[in-house]
Design an enzyme around this catalytic site. Sequence first.
Site, PDB file in Angstrom:
ATOM      1  N   ASP A 147      39.881  32.655  48.927  1.00  0.00           N
ATOM      2  CA  ASP A 147      39.329  32.483  47.594  1.00  0.00           C
ATOM      3  C   ASP A 147      38.574  31.155  47.606  1.00  0.00           C
ATOM      4  O   ASP A 147      39.100  30.151  48.100  1.00  0.00           O
ATOM      5  CB  ASP A 147      40.491  32.401  46.593  1.00  0.00           C
ATOM      6  CG  ASP A 147      40.174  33.027  45.261  1.00  0.00           C
ATOM      7  OD1 ASP A 147      39.114  32.697  44.716  1.00  0.00           O
ATOM      8  OD2 ASP A 147      40.985  33.813  44.766  1.00  0.00           O
ATOM      9  N   ASP A 254      35.233  32.534  43.174  1.00  0.00           N
ATOM     10  CA  ASP A 254      35.854  32.449  41.857  1.00  0.00           C
ATOM     11  C   ASP A 254      34.834  32.085  40.785  1.00  0.00           C
ATOM     12  O   ASP A 254      34.027  31.161  40.968  1.00  0.00           O
ATOM     13  CB  ASP A 254      36.935  31.355  41.911  1.00  0.00           C
ATOM     14  CG  ASP A 254      37.687  31.205  40.616  1.00  0.00           C
ATOM     15  OD1 ASP A 254      38.470  32.103  40.297  1.00  0.00           O
ATOM     16  OD2 ASP A 254      37.478  30.178  39.922  1.00  0.00           O
ATOM     17  N   GLU A 316      33.545  37.181  41.893  1.00  0.00           N
ATOM     18  CA  GLU A 316      34.281  37.489  40.658  1.00  0.00           C
ATOM     19  C   GLU A 316      33.247  37.534  39.536  1.00  0.00           C
ATOM     20  O   GLU A 316      32.975  36.534  38.890  1.00  0.00           O
ATOM     21  CB  GLU A 316      35.343  36.431  40.360  1.00  0.00           C
ATOM     22  CG  GLU A 316      36.248  36.887  39.237  1.00  0.00           C
ATOM     23  CD  GLU A 316      36.893  35.763  38.439  1.00  0.00           C
ATOM     24  OE1 GLU A 316      37.816  36.055  37.676  1.00  0.00           O
ATOM     25  OE2 GLU A 316      36.449  34.603  38.544  1.00  0.00           O
ATOM     26  N   HIS A 379      44.990  39.366  39.417  1.00  0.00           N
ATOM     27  CA  HIS A 379      46.020  38.454  38.919  1.00  0.00           C
ATOM     28  C   HIS A 379      45.694  37.907  37.535  1.00  0.00           C
ATOM     29  O   HIS A 379      46.414  37.026  37.050  1.00  0.00           O
ATOM     30  CB  HIS A 379      46.173  37.294  39.921  1.00  0.00           C
ATOM     31  CG  HIS A 379      44.908  36.512  40.058  1.00  0.00           C
ATOM     32  ND1 HIS A 379      43.822  36.970  40.779  1.00  0.00           N
ATOM     33  CD2 HIS A 379      44.514  35.324  39.532  1.00  0.00           C
ATOM     34  CE1 HIS A 379      42.845  36.097  40.693  1.00  0.00           C
ATOM     35  NE2 HIS A 379      43.244  35.088  39.943  1.00  0.00           N
ATOM     36  N   ASP A 380      44.629  38.362  36.922  1.00  0.00           N
ATOM     37  CA  ASP A 380      44.234  37.854  35.609  1.00  0.00           C
ATOM     38  C   ASP A 380      44.389  38.870  34.482  1.00  0.00           C
ATOM     39  O   ASP A 380      44.157  38.529  33.319  1.00  0.00           O
ATOM     40  CB  ASP A 380      42.756  37.424  35.638  1.00  0.00           C
ATOM     41  CG  ASP A 380      42.541  36.182  36.471  1.00  0.00           C
ATOM     42  OD1 ASP A 380      43.431  35.314  36.489  1.00  0.00           O
ATOM     43  OD2 ASP A 380      41.476  36.078  37.104  1.00  0.00           O
TER      44      ASP A 380
HETATM   45  C1  NOJ Z   1      39.238  33.090  37.784  1.00  0.00           C
HETATM   46  C2  NOJ Z   1      40.577  33.207  38.443  1.00  0.00           C
HETATM   47  O1  NOJ Z   1      40.775  34.528  38.841  1.00  0.00           O
HETATM   48  C3  NOJ Z   1      41.586  32.713  37.446  1.00  0.00           C
HETATM   49  O2  NOJ Z   1      42.906  32.996  37.858  1.00  0.00           O
HETATM   50  C4  NOJ Z   1      41.372  31.258  37.228  1.00  0.00           C
HETATM   51  O3  NOJ Z   1      42.251  30.806  36.233  1.00  0.00           O
HETATM   52  C5  NOJ Z   1      39.922  30.986  36.779  1.00  0.00           C
HETATM   53  N1  NOJ Z   1      38.959  31.703  37.528  1.00  0.00           N
HETATM   54  C6  NOJ Z   1      39.594  29.530  36.903  1.00  0.00           C
HETATM   55  O4  NOJ Z   1      39.455  29.190  38.254  1.00  0.00           O
END
Ligand code: NOJ
Length: 599
Positions: A147, A254, A316, A379-380
């Site tokens: 990542d 990210d 992402e 994971h979000d």
């Molecule tokens: C996206 C990530 O997937 C998330 O978990 C993170 O909190 C934010 N970007 C900030 O880096």
Amino acid sequence: MTTARTIFRTRFFNPGAIICAFALLAATCMGSLSWAQMSGTSANAAAHHSDGPWWKHAVIYEIYPRSFQDSNGDGIGDLNGITSRLDYLHSLGITAIWLSPIYPSPQVDFGYDISDYENIDSQYGTLADFDRLVAEAKKRDIRVIMDMVMNHTSDQHKWFLESESSRDNAKRDWYVWRDPKGYDTKGKPIPPNNWISVFGGSAWQWDPKTKQFYYHEFYKQQPDLNWRNPEVEKAMFNTVKFWLDRGVAGFRLDAVPTLFEDEKLRDEPLTGGTNAFGDPNVSDIYTNNLPEVHDVMRRLRALVNQYPGDRVLIGETYLPSVAELDKWYGGAKHDELQLPMDMQVGMINKLDASLFRTRIAQAETRIDGNQPLFVFDNHDNPRSWDRYGDGAHDAATARIIATMLFTTRSTALMYYGQEIGMVTSTPTRKEDVKDPIGIRGWPKEKGRDGERTPMQWNDTKNAGFSTADTTWLPVASDYTTVNVQTEQETPDSLLHWYERLIAMRRNDPTLRDGASAMLDKNNPSVLSYIRKGVNGSPSIVVALNFTAQPQTISLDMQEAGVKATTVKTLLTNEPSLEQTNSLNKITLPPFASWIGSVE
Ligand code: NOJ
């Protein structure tokens, strides 16, 4: 289509995406179905070879390292733990793992606040452990994807410590510093504009020492880098080289659409109402997906292309439309990311056949021949089990999601625990929450702990994740029945469904490379599509009943330009479909998945 400001559109903007706690239901739903056995394939059988870079046919598995396997008994997952589970991943048929951040970090955002890009956080191990993980993974034909967080660093990174030390420090301009708009009647500085952090509150943090604000898209401990400064790009690209030289297969970038902000700092238009944190909702036209970012992506791709082995860039990319997504590939030039994530399909969050048909078809036809990457889980966001399940048919629904994941043309991307039907285990008390957005937003926003609970390996202490007395997040309560070992021993488990699908996906020439077309296009209840045979391999037809009622369908192969004289079932979760031998009047039981071969 909403133009929501946040990157986590599902979590914050779709009221349908309610986090459910169906832990008990999950246990009772598992294990009651059967299906036709596929002959002669196993997940880790040698994959069929076909043209194209590896990432096109990859089965990528996202690991949240804190939660996968603890090897030293501290209650937190680590690299040696992951290495010890590579045989499991290999037997599942995984060909690449994406590790969410493992770099040194104060862990405010559990690793997405990086304080050193060229090392490993001691909680997770050492660089030697990392090298061993990469080498052991390679022995099993598994690639490792890192990542890479380029939008921001930790406020403890040496670059930021220098930058904040004084206005004339050489690194001052590496971050986004601005004067206050003015001071209020009490002498309080007023932020430069109305920009709101994705994680709540103003996106500007006041520094009393140097009397300026700095910009942070996420937590205040995650200051945004200033990508208008070429030195930032140079430094960040050097860290990319560091890992490429170490043998990583690529990066998941990210929050990459947020690298640039409007130079004029214009106020974002208000979009009405307030968010879970009580801030006014604002648009993101001045802070997200600015055109300048594409130049950086082209240069990054050129850098990655200098390395052998088709290193991959995955983005992402929460974007409002497929047209915007296409730009992230570089459109017809194919010179930006190979795999920007398509969040349009997997985050629909309801089993709506028409919507899935439209979005999948768009991903086929409107991205200039690039390779789609659908995201159902990460994971979000609450796990797809809960976002798509209705509480009564969750196990069958999970099979539908898995079927789409491995039978559409998208590169396959899954999230740890998805294969066993792990559910979202949202904390019920504020004092138990670990994710700061859950603490700040409670009770409207309960944070992301629910989808980050420890992997469930077996029915022993802590589900086999850790020997510690307490784990960093509690193990979900359903672990005695929902776990790898139990599902390995249960012939009709979700885990075996995944294994079979992955084996098909890796080995079947049609599923690897066959063109895709929608069938029965006006059916509001059933999603059907064909993958057309390649070099004489049979075509494959998929039909998924998205409703709680039986549905009878007839599929017209002529519409797809395919001759069909024989039909046979390859995989289904419904015994009544095992003997299907005609495409006329197939009756799909509620939430049935059926995959057939036609010749
Ligand atoms: C996206 C990530 O997937 C998330 O978990 C993170 O909190 C934010 N970007 C900030 O880096």
